[in-house]
Design a protein around this motif. Sequence first.
Motif, PDB file in Angstrom:
ATOM      1  N   LEU A   1      34.032  28.193  24.959  1.00  0.00           N
ATOM      2  CA  LEU A   1      34.103  29.551  25.486  1.00  0.00           C
ATOM      3  C   LEU A   1      33.349  30.500  24.575  1.00  0.00           C
ATOM      4  N   ILE A   2      32.476  31.285  25.175  1.00  0.00           N
ATOM      5  CA  ILE A   2      31.807  32.396  24.494  1.00  0.00           C
ATOM      6  C   ILE A   2      32.155  33.674  25.243  1.00  0.00           C
ATOM      7  N   GLY A   3      32.564  34.699  24.523  1.00  0.00           N
ATOM      8  CA  GLY A   3      32.840  35.990  25.148  1.00  0.00           C
ATOM      9  C   GLY A   3      34.237  36.109  25.719  1.00  0.00           C
ATOM     10  N   GLU A   4      35.247  35.739  24.953  1.00  0.00           N
ATOM     11  CA  GLU A   4      36.623  35.788  25.448  1.00  0.00           C
ATOM     12  C   GLU A   4      37.055  37.199  25.852  1.00  0.00           C
ATOM     13  N   LYS A   5      36.413  38.227  25.289  1.00  0.00           N
ATOM     14  CA  LYS A   5      36.793  39.604  25.600  1.00  0.00           C
ATOM     15  C   LYS A   5      36.624  39.927  27.082  1.00  0.00           C
ATOM     16  N   HIS A   6      35.724  39.223  27.750  1.00  0.00           N
ATOM     17  CA  HIS A   6      35.495  39.484  29.166  1.00  0.00           C
ATOM     18  C   HIS A   6      36.634  38.973  30.046  1.00  0.00           C
ATOM     19  N   LEU A   7      37.525  38.168  29.468  1.00  0.00           N
ATOM     20  CA  LEU A   7      38.650  37.625  30.219  1.00  0.00           C
ATOM     21  C   LEU A   7      39.908  38.472  30.081  1.00  0.00           C
ATOM     22  N   HIS A   8      39.996  39.248  29.036  1.00  0.00           N
ATOM     23  CA  HIS A   8      41.247  39.921  28.685  1.00  0.00           C
ATOM     24  C   HIS A   8      41.786  40.798  29.819  1.00  0.00           C
ATOM     25  N   GLY A   9      42.975  40.432  30.293  1.00  0.00           N
ATOM     26  CA  GLY A   9      43.655  41.200  31.321  1.00  0.00           C
ATOM     27  C   GLY A   9      43.078  41.077  32.710  1.00  0.00           C
ATOM     28  N   LYS A  10      42.067  40.241  32.879  1.00  0.00           N
ATOM     29  CA  LYS A  10      41.414  40.097  34.180  1.00  0.00           C
ATOM     30  C   LYS A  10      42.107  39.016  35.005  1.00  0.00           C
ATOM     31  N   ALA A  11      41.793  39.007  36.296  1.00  0.00           N
ATOM     32  CA  ALA A  11      42.460  38.094  37.225  1.00  0.00           C
ATOM     33  C   ALA A  11      41.670  36.808  37.406  1.00  0.00           C
ATOM     34  N   ALA A  12      42.399  35.701  37.510  1.00  0.00           N
ATOM     35  CA  ALA A  12      41.790  34.405  37.801  1.00  0.00           C
ATOM     36  C   ALA A  12      41.941  34.043  39.268  1.00  0.00           C
ATOM     37  N   ALA A  13      42.867  34.706  39.965  1.00  0.00           N
ATOM     38  CA  ALA A  13      43.082  34.450  41.390  1.00  0.00           C
ATOM     39  C   ALA A  13      43.736  35.666  42.021  1.00  0.00           C
ATOM     40  N   LEU A  14      43.352  35.961  43.255  1.00  0.00           N
ATOM     41  CA  LEU A  14      43.854  37.142  43.963  1.00  0.00           C
ATOM     42  C   LEU A  14      44.198  36.803  45.405  1.00  0.00           C
ATOM     43  N   ASP A  15      45.162  37.530  45.942  1.00  0.00           N
ATOM     44  CA  ASP A  15      45.428  37.549  47.374  1.00  0.00           C
ATOM     45  C   ASP A  15      45.093  38.953  47.847  1.00  0.00           C
ATOM     46  N   VAL A  16      44.014  39.094  48.607  1.00  0.00           N
ATOM     47  CA  VAL A  16      43.559  40.400  49.067  1.00  0.00           C
ATOM     48  C   VAL A  16      43.970  40.583  50.523  1.00  0.00           C
ATOM     49  N   ARG A  17      44.713  41.636  50.794  1.00  0.00           N
ATOM     50  CA  ARG A  17      45.133  41.935  52.161  1.00  0.00           C
ATOM     51  C   ARG A  17      44.011  42.665  52.875  1.00  0.00           C
ATOM     52  N   LEU A  18      43.684  42.209  54.080  1.00  0.00           N
ATOM     53  CA  LEU A  18      42.635  42.817  54.891  1.00  0.00           C
ATOM     54  C   LEU A  18      43.208  43.036  56.283  1.00  0.00           C
ATOM     55  N   ASP A  19      43.693  44.252  56.530  1.00  0.00           N
ATOM     56  CA  ASP A  19      44.421  44.559  57.761  1.00  0.00           C
ATOM     57  C   ASP A  19      45.581  43.575  57.917  1.00  0.00           C
ATOM     58  N   GLN A  20      45.580  42.755  58.967  1.00  0.00           N
ATOM     59  CA  GLN A  20      46.683  41.820  59.184  1.00  0.00           C
ATOM     60  C   GLN A  20      46.447  40.456  58.534  1.00  0.00           C
ATOM     61  N   GLY A  21      45.283  40.256  57.936  1.00  0.00           N
ATOM     62  CA  GLY A  21      44.943  38.960  57.370  1.00  0.00           C
ATOM     63  C   GLY A  21      44.897  38.950  55.859  1.00  0.00           C
ATOM     64  N   HIS A  22      44.505  37.801  55.318  1.00  0.00           N
ATOM     65  CA  HIS A  22      44.460  37.611  53.867  1.00  0.00           C
ATOM     66  C   HIS A  22      43.167  36.909  53.476  1.00  0.00           C
ATOM     67  N   VAL A  23      42.636  37.315  52.334  1.00  0.00           N
ATOM     68  CA  VAL A  23      41.523  36.604  51.707  1.00  0.00           C
ATOM     69  C   VAL A  23      42.017  36.157  50.344  1.00  0.00           C
ATOM     70  N   VAL A  24      42.177  34.853  50.170  1.00  0.00           N
ATOM     71  CA  VAL A  24      42.667  34.288  48.911  1.00  0.00           C
ATOM     72  C   VAL A  24      41.465  33.885  48.066  1.00  0.00           C
ATOM     73  N   LEU A  25      41.320  34.521  46.909  1.00  0.00           N
ATOM     74  CA  LEU A  25      40.216  34.240  46.002  1.00  0.00           C
ATOM     75  C   LEU A  25      40.746  33.416  44.830  1.00  0.00           C
ATOM     76  N   LEU A  26      40.389  32.146  44.789  1.00  0.00           N
ATOM     77  CA  LEU A  26      40.782  31.263  43.694  1.00  0.00           C
ATOM     78  C   LEU A  26      39.568  31.071  42.800  1.00  0.00           C
ATOM     79  N   GLY A  27      39.494  31.865  41.737  1.00  0.00           N
ATOM     80  CA  GLY A  27      38.338  31.787  40.850  1.00  0.00           C
ATOM     81  C   GLY A  27      38.230  30.452  40.145  1.00  0.00           C
ATOM     82  N   PHE A  28      39.374  29.886  39.768  1.00  0.00           N
ATOM     83  CA  PHE A  28      39.356  28.569  39.123  1.00  0.00           C
ATOM     84  C   PHE A  28      39.206  27.488  40.181  1.00  0.00           C
ATOM     85  N   ARG A  29      39.118  26.233  39.753  1.00  0.00           N
ATOM     86  CA  ARG A  29      38.833  25.117  40.668  1.00  0.00           C
ATOM     87  C   ARG A  29      40.086  24.235  40.780  1.00  0.00           C
ATOM     88  N   PRO A  30      40.990  24.520  41.725  1.00  0.00           N
ATOM     89  CA  PRO A  30      42.274  23.813  41.778  1.00  0.00           C
ATOM     90  C   PRO A  30      42.181  22.348  42.155  1.00  0.00           C
TER      91      PRO A  30
END
Length: 286
Positions: free
Chosen positions: A232-261
């Motif tokens: 890892l280079i540049g750990e400061k860019h990770l601090h407090g940031k999200a690795a995965a999100l559930d974004v609500r879009l009207d009645q639906g959802h967009v699930v963003l999984l930044g990591f590779r499950p």
Amino acid sequence: AQAELVSSLALIAERAERVERVEPATTARQTIARPRIGLVRPWGSSMDEGWTRWVLEQYGFEIVVLRPADFRAPLREKVDIVILTEDGRLPVAATGSGDAGGGLGSGAAPGARAVRPEYADVVTPEDLARFDQFVRGGGTVVCLGGASTFAIAQFKLPVRNVVAGLKPEEFFLRGSLVEVTTDPSHQVMAGMPEKAAVFVDGSPIFETLEGFNGRVLAKYQETGSPLLSGFLIGEKHLHGKAAALDVRLDQGHVVLLGFRPQWRGQPFGTLRVLFNSALYTRPPAE
């Protein structure tokens, strides 16, 4: 000693008889319809799509294959969930202003070899508008790894990839294990430990912007290095940031999984994140 043994066996038999006489408790049961899971498979090769399909099939999931042409009709007629894999993103028709968030352009270079029409198939702006309606009407889109970039641009999500455009000497995190803090109370993260190891490989790092409506599913620590294994280079860019999100879009959802499950079927500790995501919807009543 023998008398004590006989007495103990008699006591055990008496308790067992009492247990057998107890009426089983009645509990209310609810049948949950199985969602229809669509996995986008472009005509070109996609290693991550293949591995994702293999993992889901190994664990009994039924998959609906989605080709680019399937986006020309309302998706809700076929599926409740659409999964976009790392390198299996939609091939978007090139326009004068560029394509939509990382899709593959349709313009052929001079002298390029001609291919069958279905193999060169792309989605049009009209197809993407129908895709947008699918989500806003209650559908779920699950994006694995870099496919999140496409979704952020296509659906104009209030999310930013904070490491986009950084040089390798500024930020480098590939083929490594890092620790994240999860939200096990959310359906997508159900069953995950609060502190979990996840596999990352050139993964986007998310920051939510004004207007964000949803949940942070997993995030990096505020200080220090989350690295468990790798480089890892540049750990400061990770601090407090999200690795995965559930974004609500009207009645639906967009699930963003930044990591590779599900990366190559190996990270068993996070396969449940993929499975939970594939079930994260409310299919229409039959």
